[in-house]
Design a protein around this motif. Structure first.
Motif, PDB file in Angstrom:
ATOM      1  N   GLN A 156       1.030   4.107  -2.679  1.00 19.50           N
ATOM      2  CA  GLN A 156       0.661   5.622  -2.660  1.00 19.50           C
ATOM      3  C   GLN A 156       2.241   6.663  -2.910  1.00 19.50           C
ATOM      4  O   GLN A 156       1.781   7.142  -3.200  1.00 19.50           O
ATOM      5  CB  GLN A 156       0.370   5.632  -0.873  1.00 19.50           C
ATOM      6  CG  GLN A 156      -0.390   5.318  -0.568  1.00 19.50           C
ATOM      7  CD  GLN A 156      -0.554   5.256   1.523  1.00 19.50           C
ATOM      8  OE1 GLN A 156       0.727   5.430   1.547  1.00 19.50           O
ATOM      9  NE2 GLN A 156      -1.574   4.850   1.684  1.00 19.50           N
ATOM     10  N   GLN A 187       0.523  -0.476   0.170  1.00 19.96           N
ATOM     11  CA  GLN A 187       0.133   0.448  -0.199  1.00 19.96           C
ATOM     12  C   GLN A 187       1.069   1.192  -0.089  1.00 19.96           C
ATOM     13  O   GLN A 187       0.298   1.897  -0.495  1.00 19.96           O
ATOM     14  CB  GLN A 187      -1.384   0.170   1.182  1.00 19.96           C
ATOM     15  CG  GLN A 187      -2.139  -0.911   0.846  1.00 19.96           C
ATOM     16  CD  GLN A 187      -2.154  -1.359   2.343  1.00 19.96           C
ATOM     17  OE1 GLN A 187      -2.206  -0.646   3.751  1.00 19.96           O
ATOM     18  NE2 GLN A 187      -3.068  -2.798   2.408  1.00 19.96           N
ATOM     19  N   SER A 217       2.107   9.597  -6.401  1.00 16.06           N
ATOM     20  CA  SER A 217       2.511  10.653  -6.291  1.00 16.06           C
ATOM     21  C   SER A 217       3.666  10.686  -6.971  1.00 16.06           C
ATOM     22  O   SER A 217       4.059  12.031  -7.258  1.00 16.06           O
ATOM     23  CB  SER A 217       2.500  10.571  -4.766  1.00 16.06           C
ATOM     24  OG  SER A 217       1.924  10.568  -3.841  1.00 16.06           O
TER      25      SER A 217
END
Length: 443
Positions: free
Chosen positions: A53, A49, A57
């Motif tokens: 993320q 996870q 980004s």
């Protein structure tokens, strides 16, 4: 069990792939527990996870960010005992810190999914483990997976990991890679630090990756070596000089293996590779000849495990014990003589290899035996173990980088895979990986 190599990373998130890998381990039931000695389900999902993320980004920690990696059971993970496939180490003190390569994998964003099973103390090329069970070969579960990194190769083929980290003292990366039909890379020893890895042989141990592609092996190798990733240089195969050591390392080979080897050479020749038959038996037979009175691995293993040999030898795998015991009787003069002879022979073989880019030979001369046959017969086990280790171990002795390249299936052997071993010059690891990637891309 069904075989499914990992899904392409370009079509799914790290979390999705990690969930599928964990589901594959769970669905395998008892076989999953023979492949993995520990599974880090919660931590792996958290790492996946976090990788997703970062990706959302536009941030990347490198080529392994979000990739699913299994690690061999002899690498320290902080807070847990390092069991190294042994029952006697179940109650060992927890590791104080991660092995250095584990630290590097975490820093690179790798998703560590679990620890894979292995031969006790890494001392066999077969892969049988009486304490934690023996994983079946990925293509025929009745046959051996190869050792000592026996869970590593099958974890990749069964979609439980995308890259596996193993160790190789006499072939323990290349053997299971060849039997799984994937790539396995043994680096020059000094390339990857072994801090936090339970040793078998100080002189011969190496740490490296197994994966479906040479590219994945190269990216993992860069992380393990602590180097920034740079794309492998493109290499042309036309005019490549490949030495073929005709002689002892082709002896006693099974007919399907020899046929697959000659077919592989024909494919190389068809791609413009220049094949050069070489007479290298004086050097390739020297390691076995010199170690008849005691091997480097046995002598060093006897020292490493001296307290266990005194305190609880009956708790060890009898076949591993039988290989370590002779090391207790190795004379200091013989051991020092081996090291001196090794240094001299390395320089001599280096000189012989100056006119070729690579050596090519079968990773293994024989087909994988059936597990039941070896469990029933100690003599058959020892014969098979010697043949499994014969070709790969030569290049640990000479400290040359070597890679087992998957070259398809042997139709005359029920579709079992064939591994072609490519051997490069010392410290020319990236050159070997670049050439192997070019060969894999073409063939």
């Amino acid at each position: 069990m069904a075989q499914h190599l990992p899904t392409s990373t370009s079509t799914s998130t790290s979390t999705e792939r990690t969930e599928r890998a964990l589901a594959a381990i769970e669905a395998a039931g008892d076989e999953g527990r023979r492949i993995f000695t520990r599974v880090y389900a919660e931590a792996a999902l958290q790492a996946a996870q976090a990788a997703d993320q970062r990706a959302a980004s536009g941030i990347s920690l490198g080529p392994l960010d979000g990739r699913i990696v299994s690690i061999k059971d002899l690498l320290d993970v902080a807070g847990e005992p390092t069991t190294a496939g042994s029952a006697v180490l179940r109650q060992a003190a927890p590791a104080q810190r991660d092995a250095l390569v584990v630290q590097r994998l975490r820093a690179a964003g790798a998703v560590l999914i679990g620890k894979t099973n292995m031969t006790e103390f890494a001392f066999s090329g077969i892969g049988i483990n009486p304490h934690y069970g023996t994983p079946g070969n990925a293509h025929d579960a009745t046959r051996i997976p190869g050792g000592s990194s026996c869970g590593a190769g099958v974890s990749v083929v069964h979609g439980m990991a995308e890259i596996a980290i193993g160790t190789d003292t006499g072939g323990s990366i290349r053997i299971p890679a060849a039997l799984a039909g994937i790539a396995g890379f043994k680096p020059t020893q000094a390339r990857v630090p072994r801090t936090g890895a339970l040793a078998l042989s100080y002189t011969l141990d190496t740490i490296g990756p197994l994966a479906a592609s040479v590219q994945d092996c190269a990216q993992a190798d860069a992380v393990l070596a602590g180097q920034p990733w740079q794309a492998l240089p493109a290499r042309q195969l036309a005019g490549l000089r490949v030495g073929v050591p005709r002689g002892a390392l082709l002896a006693d080979a099974d007919a399907p293996v020899l046929a697959a080897f000659e077919q592989a050479l024909a494919r190389l020749s068809g791609a413009g590779v220049r094949l050069v038959d070489m007479a290298l038996d004086d050097w390739l037979l020297a390691p076995a000849r010199l170690q008849q009175a005691g091997s480097l691995a046995a002598a060093e293993a006897a020292h490493i495990h001296r307290e266990r040999l005194e305190r609880a030898p009956e708790q060890l795998d009898p076949r591993v014990l039988a290989r370590i015991r002779p090391g207790q009787d190795v004379a200091a003069a013989h051991y020092v003589g081996l090291l001196q002879a090794r240094s001299r022979l390395q320089a001599e073989l280096d000189a012989q290899l100056q006119d070729v880019d690579l050596l090519a030979l079968p990773t293994l001369p024989i087909l994988p035996p059936r597990i039941a046959d070896l469990l029933a017969d100690d003599a058959a086990f020892m014969r098979a173990n010697a043949l499994m280790l014969r070709n790969p171990s030569v290049f640990n002795f000479y400290d040359l980088p070597a890679l087992s390249l998957p070259m398809g299936r042997m139709a005359s052997a029920g579709g079992l895979p064939f591994g072609l071993m490519l051997v490069g010059q010392r410290q020319c690891d990236r050159q070997l990986l670049a050439l192997a990637a070019a060969l894999q891309a073409l063939l």
